[in-house]
Enzyme design. Structure first.
Site, PDB file in Angstrom:
ATOM      1  N   HIS A 395       0.833  -1.204   0.000  1.00  0.00           N
ATOM      2  CA  HIS A 395       0.000   0.000   0.000  1.00  0.00           C
ATOM      3  C   HIS A 395       0.865   1.251   0.000  1.00  0.00           C
ATOM      4  O   HIS A 395       0.511   2.276  -0.550  1.00  0.00           O
ATOM      5  CB  HIS A 395      -0.930  -0.006   1.220  1.00  0.00           C
ATOM      6  CG  HIS A 395      -2.240  -0.626   0.912  1.00  0.00           C
ATOM      7  ND1 HIS A 395      -3.005  -1.281   1.835  1.00  0.00           N
ATOM      8  CD2 HIS A 395      -2.923  -0.701  -0.246  1.00  0.00           C
ATOM      9  CE1 HIS A 395      -4.096  -1.731   1.248  1.00  0.00           C
ATOM     10  NE2 HIS A 395      -4.072  -1.392  -0.005  1.00  0.00           N
ATOM     11  N   ARG A 502     -10.806  -5.487 -11.799  1.00  0.00           N
ATOM     12  CA  ARG A 502     -10.553  -6.824 -11.246  1.00  0.00           C
ATOM     13  C   ARG A 502     -11.460  -7.021 -10.039  1.00  0.00           C
ATOM     14  O   ARG A 502     -11.200  -6.450  -8.975  1.00  0.00           O
ATOM     15  CB  ARG A 502      -9.096  -6.955 -10.824  1.00  0.00           C
ATOM     16  CG  ARG A 502      -8.092  -6.917 -11.960  1.00  0.00           C
ATOM     17  CD  ARG A 502      -6.672  -7.005 -11.394  1.00  0.00           C
ATOM     18  NE  ARG A 502      -5.691  -7.409 -12.373  1.00  0.00           N
ATOM     19  CZ  ARG A 502      -4.826  -6.583 -12.956  1.00  0.00           C
ATOM     20  NH1 ARG A 502      -4.836  -5.307 -12.669  1.00  0.00           N
ATOM     21  NH2 ARG A 502      -3.936  -7.064 -13.822  1.00  0.00           N
ATOM     22  N   ARG A 538     -14.470  -7.655 -14.929  1.00  0.00           N
ATOM     23  CA  ARG A 538     -14.101  -9.056 -15.136  1.00  0.00           C
ATOM     24  C   ARG A 538     -14.788  -9.912 -14.077  1.00  0.00           C
ATOM     25  O   ARG A 538     -14.839  -9.529 -12.911  1.00  0.00           O
ATOM     26  CB  ARG A 538     -12.586  -9.182 -15.021  1.00  0.00           C
ATOM     27  CG  ARG A 538     -12.101 -10.594 -15.207  1.00  0.00           C
ATOM     28  CD  ARG A 538     -10.614 -10.616 -15.337  1.00  0.00           C
ATOM     29  NE  ARG A 538      -9.960 -10.421 -14.050  1.00  0.00           N
ATOM     30  CZ  ARG A 538      -8.628 -10.378 -13.895  1.00  0.00           C
ATOM     31  NH1 ARG A 538      -7.848 -10.485 -14.955  1.00  0.00           N
ATOM     32  NH2 ARG A 538      -8.093 -10.214 -12.719  1.00  0.00           N
ATOM     33  N   GLU A 636      -5.710 -15.079 -22.655  1.00  0.00           N
ATOM     34  CA  GLU A 636      -4.524 -15.152 -21.784  1.00  0.00           C
ATOM     35  C   GLU A 636      -3.976 -16.564 -21.681  1.00  0.00           C
ATOM     36  O   GLU A 636      -3.093 -16.847 -20.889  1.00  0.00           O
ATOM     37  CB  GLU A 636      -4.825 -14.561 -20.394  1.00  0.00           C
ATOM     38  CG  GLU A 636      -6.111 -14.996 -19.758  1.00  0.00           C
ATOM     39  CD  GLU A 636      -6.384 -14.276 -18.429  1.00  0.00           C
ATOM     40  OE1 GLU A 636      -5.531 -13.531 -17.936  1.00  0.00           O
ATOM     41  OE2 GLU A 636      -7.475 -14.505 -17.883  1.00  0.00           O
ATOM     42  N   ASN A 659      -0.216 -10.527 -19.080  1.00  0.00           N
ATOM     43  CA  ASN A 659       0.537 -11.024 -17.916  1.00  0.00           C
ATOM     44  C   ASN A 659       0.501 -12.549 -17.903  1.00  0.00           C
ATOM     45  O   ASN A 659       1.524 -13.215 -17.764  1.00  0.00           O
ATOM     46  CB  ASN A 659      -0.054 -10.500 -16.605  1.00  0.00           C
ATOM     47  CG  ASN A 659      -0.160  -8.998 -16.585  1.00  0.00           C
ATOM     48  OD1 ASN A 659       0.531  -8.329 -17.347  1.00  0.00           O
ATOM     49  ND2 ASN A 659      -1.023  -8.471 -15.738  1.00  0.00           N
ATOM     50  N   ARG A 670       4.965 -16.152 -13.470  1.00  0.00           N
ATOM     51  CA  ARG A 670       5.102 -14.697 -13.408  1.00  0.00           C
ATOM     52  C   ARG A 670       5.542 -14.193 -12.044  1.00  0.00           C
ATOM     53  O   ARG A 670       5.948 -13.047 -11.902  1.00  0.00           O
ATOM     54  CB  ARG A 670       3.798 -14.013 -13.842  1.00  0.00           C
ATOM     55  CG  ARG A 670       2.612 -14.359 -12.983  1.00  0.00           C
ATOM     56  CD  ARG A 670       1.296 -13.966 -13.649  1.00  0.00           C
ATOM     57  NE  ARG A 670       0.759 -12.713 -13.145  1.00  0.00           N
ATOM     58  CZ  ARG A 670      -0.464 -12.272 -13.419  1.00  0.00           C
ATOM     59  NH1 ARG A 670      -1.262 -12.972 -14.217  1.00  0.00           N
ATOM     60  NH2 ARG A 670      -0.893 -11.153 -12.927  1.00  0.00           N
TER      61      ARG A 670
HETATM   62  C1  PEP Z   1      -3.359 -10.591 -17.337  1.00  0.00           C
HETATM   63  O1  PEP Z   1      -3.216 -11.792 -17.109  1.00  0.00           O
HETATM   64  O2  PEP Z   1      -2.689  -9.956 -18.173  1.00  0.00           O
HETATM   65  C2  PEP Z   1      -4.360  -9.803 -16.592  1.00  0.00           C
HETATM   66  C3  PEP Z   1      -4.651  -8.564 -16.932  1.00  0.00           C
HETATM   67  O3  PEP Z   1      -4.962 -10.404 -15.540  1.00  0.00           O
HETATM   68  P1  PEP Z   1      -4.295 -10.593 -14.087  1.00  0.00           P
HETATM   69  O4  PEP Z   1      -3.005  -9.829 -14.079  1.00  0.00           O
HETATM   70  O5  PEP Z   1      -5.292 -10.083 -13.127  1.00  0.00           O
HETATM   71  O6  PEP Z   1      -4.108 -12.067 -14.040  1.00  0.00           O
HETATM   72 MG    MG Z   2      -4.737 -12.861 -15.988  1.00  0.00          MG
END
Ligand code: PEP
Ligand code: MG
Length: 787
Positions: A395, A502, A538, A636, A659, A670
């Site tokens: 934060h 999100r 989402r 994704e 991502n 990741r």
């Molecule tokens: C992604 O996977 O690029 C994405 C936007 O979703 P998150 O980062 O919430 O998994």
């Molecule tokens: Mg994602």
């Protein structure tokens, strides 16, 4: 370094080894080796710091291998020398004094070759180097093995004997195994502050930077003000008390005072931070009033513990629960819990927190700078933040970004206790921190800061300009949100809508699944704030690295497991409640777009669409004036790339989650720092996949946006522009920079950069080529400090 931590990074490897099953094929010597390794590993795990861990290693290796000398040399990143840091057998006074470059001595040879060197008579070797202070001339046999992490030689582990005989195969393999385990421990020690204070203190006097994580962009030049935590909650013992009513009163009074402190903080921040951002501190209030905090602590007091002990138990339980979560954002919430606990404890022990004065160019420095510490300083006086703990998702970092204060987090080997009043430079782009910088470094950063101020002033002027290329192609820029604290910056950044909301965050901060009405209110706030601009919500994307505290999922491979739409389709009751809440929230606004995460088959889309239609139909039957929203699919997962046209036919739009797509295409977790170097969205394979998605969607007449981090990275955004993506959605803090980029290129130019880049074979080559294009266009300031 903290003890557990010494073992920590080493931990996974070390612990793994400690638990390795003894194979049936192991002979007796093998068993003995394994048990020696296990016990060394366990002792190293228990070490208090790196120095102690190294000492345990040399001592135990000497004993276990029956050698006369055992030593560890580590590379000093500043001087590129190998320094003797621990020995059992050589003169202890030589520790820290024996230093050799990589082309010197046998130790240098091991490092240079990154291979073991095993000699029966070392003094005869051409590279043998004699150090009088070690008394080394008496030893003949020499075995050195490199300590390697992520392909980099960190140091050398050496054993020596008087006798003239090469070491046998078993000894060599054992030493290699120990060195491999040691590598993780050393790296972790470096990132968790394990470098001994002698080394750290030395850095105070020279101008080499320390390294942390970029927390908030910008350059801070100022004076360190070291902030110590208010009270150590972990040190509070349990104590039986007779008068539980008085203890309950004491606790409630302290909570009341902290509530008032936080309200004051919210007021103070209101002047410099838009109201909605203060939701961060509102969350503190929510936590303070939650049943598990209040009720849990009161229950513990009623069971006989005194108030501070009961508070400690509650805080530790909550902090541990957050710390054990895989999601980095949630792990960081442990910091907020501890911060809150310390505040209540301080109020119980002494009701007047010390007020201190802050110089005008204050750089807050501390073991753990919390968001509330930041909020305590009058905004005009704070130039930057440097914290030993924390990361981009703390934060503190989120707030610093919202306030435009440069921050460096996770600066592990910061010698905090020596820094009060020191001159400091914090580079929030690279994570570098300079303590008492030389005048050359200072002058350079003063120049960069001036250029940066000019750049920011220029960028502010872009807020109300349309985002279009020099040849008139529109590129809508939208914002990603999830935290309520993100809403305001998104609105003030000039975002044309929300490209990714999100929804898991409202689920994560509760103790159970939120009900339909509860969700409706949260969604309504977001939809209303942006109407008539679009908001892409989402559906719940938990699993993988995002766990709900009240819905635990245990899996060997969570990223390949039950996550995103897979969960919600298996639990239509959760999905339907969420869809109903979203549809009801959008009544009269009609700016809702639905986005389905983690889609890997067309069947999932068909099922989800059927449920959305059902929820819509039921609400209409109930007399609600709901409209069917536009529905999109997140691309994704690689299978979605290869079925893009079939998916596109079924929905209204597509949004690429780069991502996850990067992680699945490159098979790189990741969140795993060990393979972080391999995670790169500019990898040619990722770029090819993106082109395929954009072209496929367009063939079906469907717009496609990018909502992963990539959209907010200038180099990547230029390529996406060249690919013809229809919109970009990113963190609000990146928005004006990307607008500047888009407004500086024509689509034709972006296409030509893309064409050049598509001939490259690696992410590094791609990066170089796009960086050049951005620099030539005069936009270098987008990718580094300065203009
Ligand atoms: C992604 O996977 O690029 C994405 C936007 O979703 P998150 O980062 O919430 O998994
Ligand atoms: Mg994602």
């Amino acid at each position: 370094m903290h003890a557990a931590a010494a073992a920590g990074q080493a931990g996974p490897g070390l612990i793994l080894l400690a638990r390795a099953p003894a194979r049936a094929s192991l002979n007796r010597k093998g068993y003995r080796m394994l048990s020696v390794l296990r016990s060394i590993v366990q002792e190293v795990n228990a070490a208090q710091n790196l120095d102690q861990a190294l000492y345990i290693i040399v001592q135990r290796v000497k004993e276990a291998l029956d050698v006369d000398v055992s030593s560890v040399y580590l590379a000093d990143p500043g001087t590129c020398e190998l320094v003797l840091l621990a020995t059992d057998g050589l003169d202890p006074k030589s520790v820290g004094r024996v230093r050799l470059t990589w082309d010197q001595g046998l130790v240098g040879l091991v490092a240079e070759r990154a291979e073991p060197v095993n000699l029966g008579n070392a003094p005869e070797h051409a590279r043998y180097l004699y150090f009088a202070e070690t008394g080394e001339e008496r030893y003949h046999a020499f075995l050195g093995v490199p300590v390697i992490y992520n392909r980099k030689v960190l140091g050398v582990l050496v054993v020596q004997r008087h006798s003239e005989a090469r070491f046998d195969e078993d000894t060599v393999t054992l030493l290699i195994t120990i060195a491999a385990q040691l590598a993780g421990a050393i790296v972790h020690a470096e990132v968790t502050g394990g470098v001994s204070t002698i080394q750290a203190a030395k850095r105070v006097k020279d101008s080499r930077p320390l390294h942390g994580q970029p927390g908030a962009p910008g350059v801070a030049i100022g004076t360190a003000v070291v902030i110590h935590p208010y009270a150590d909650i972990n040190g509070i013992p349990d104590r039986k008390v007779g008068d539980s009513a008085a203890e309950q009163e004491r606790f409630l009074a302290a909570v009341g005072m902290v509530r008032r402190d936080i309200r004051e903080m919210i007021e103070r921040m209101n002047d410099s931070l838009p109201a909605a951002d203060n939701a961060l501190f509102e969350a503190y209030l929510l936590m303070l009033d939650s049943d598990s905090f209040m009720g849990g602590t009161l229950e513990r007091i009623r069971s006989g513990n005194w108030a501070p002990g009961a508070l400690r138990q509650t805080i530790q339980e909550h902090a541990r629960a957050f710390e054990s979560m895989e999601d980095p954002y949630l792990r960081e919430r442990a910091q907020d819990v501890r911060d809150l606990g310390r505040r209540v404890l301080q109020r119980m022990q002494d009701d007047t927190p010390k007020k201190r004065s802050y110089p005008k160019d204050t750089i807050l420095v501390g073991e753990e700078i919390t968001a509330s510490m930041l909020a305590e300083v009058a905004p005009g006086r704070i130039a930057g933040v440097v914290s030993v703990r924390g990361s981009r998702t703390s934060h503190t970092a989120i707030l610093a970004r919202a306030l435009g204060i440069p921050a460096v987090m996770g600066t592990s080997d910061l010698p905090v206790s020596l820094l009060d009043g020191c001159a400091i430079i914090a580079d929030g782009y690279t994570g570098r921190v300079y303590i008492n910088p030389s005048s050359a470094v200072s002058l350079e950063y003063i120049r960069l800061r001036r250029e940066e101020a000019e750049l920011s002033a220029g960028l502010k002027g872009m807020r109300d300009l349309v985002c279009e290329t020099t040849d008139g192609i529109r590129m809508p820029l939208l914002a990603n949100t999830g935290l309520v604290s993100d809403i305001r910056p998104s609105m003030t950044s000039g975002a044309e809508g929300i490209g990714l909301y999100r929804t898991e965050f409202p689920f994560m901060i509760r103790e159970r699944f939120p009900g339909e009405e509860e969700q409706r209110q949260v969604y309504r706030q977001v939809l209303e704030s942006f109407a008539p601009r679009p908001v892409v919500m989402r559906t719940l994307d938990v699993g993988g690295d995002k766990a709900l505290p009240y819905f635990p999922i245990q899996e060997d491979n969570p990223f390949l497991g039950w996550r995103g739409i897979r969960i919600t389709l298996d639990h239509p009751e959760i999905f339907l409640v969420q869809i109903r809440a979203m549809l009801r929230a959008s009544i009269g606004l009609d700016n809702l777009h639905l986005l389905l995460p983690m889609v890997s088959t067309v069947g999932e889309v068909d099922e989800a669409l059927a449920l959305v239609r059902r929820a819509h139909g039921e609400l209409v039957e109930e007399g609600e004036a709901v409209k069917m929203p536009r529905v999109g699919v997140m691309v994704e997962v690689p299978s979605a790339v290869f079925q893009i046209e079939r998916l596109a036919r079924r929905v209204d739009f597509l949004s690429i989650g780069t991502n996850d797509l990067t992680q699945y295409l490159l098979a790189v977790d990741r969140n795993n720092p060990r393979v972080a170097d391999l995670y790169d969205s500019l990898h040619p394979a990722v770029l090819r996949a993106l082109m395929q998605v954009i072209e496929g969607s367009h063939r079906q007449g469907k717009p496609v946006s990018v909502c992963g981090e990539m959209a907010g990275e200038p180099l990547a955004a230029l390529l996406l522009l060249g690919m013809g993506v229809d919109s970009l959605s990113m963190s609000a803090s990146s928005l004006l920079r990307i607008k500047w980029l888009v407004r500086s290129f024509s689509q034709k130019e972006a296409r030509s950069v893309l064409r050049k880049v598509m001939r490259k074979e690696s992410a590094a080559e791609v990066r170089d080529a796009v960086t050049k294009a951005v620099e030539i266009a005069g936009l270098g300031g987008l990718v580094r400090a300065g203009k």
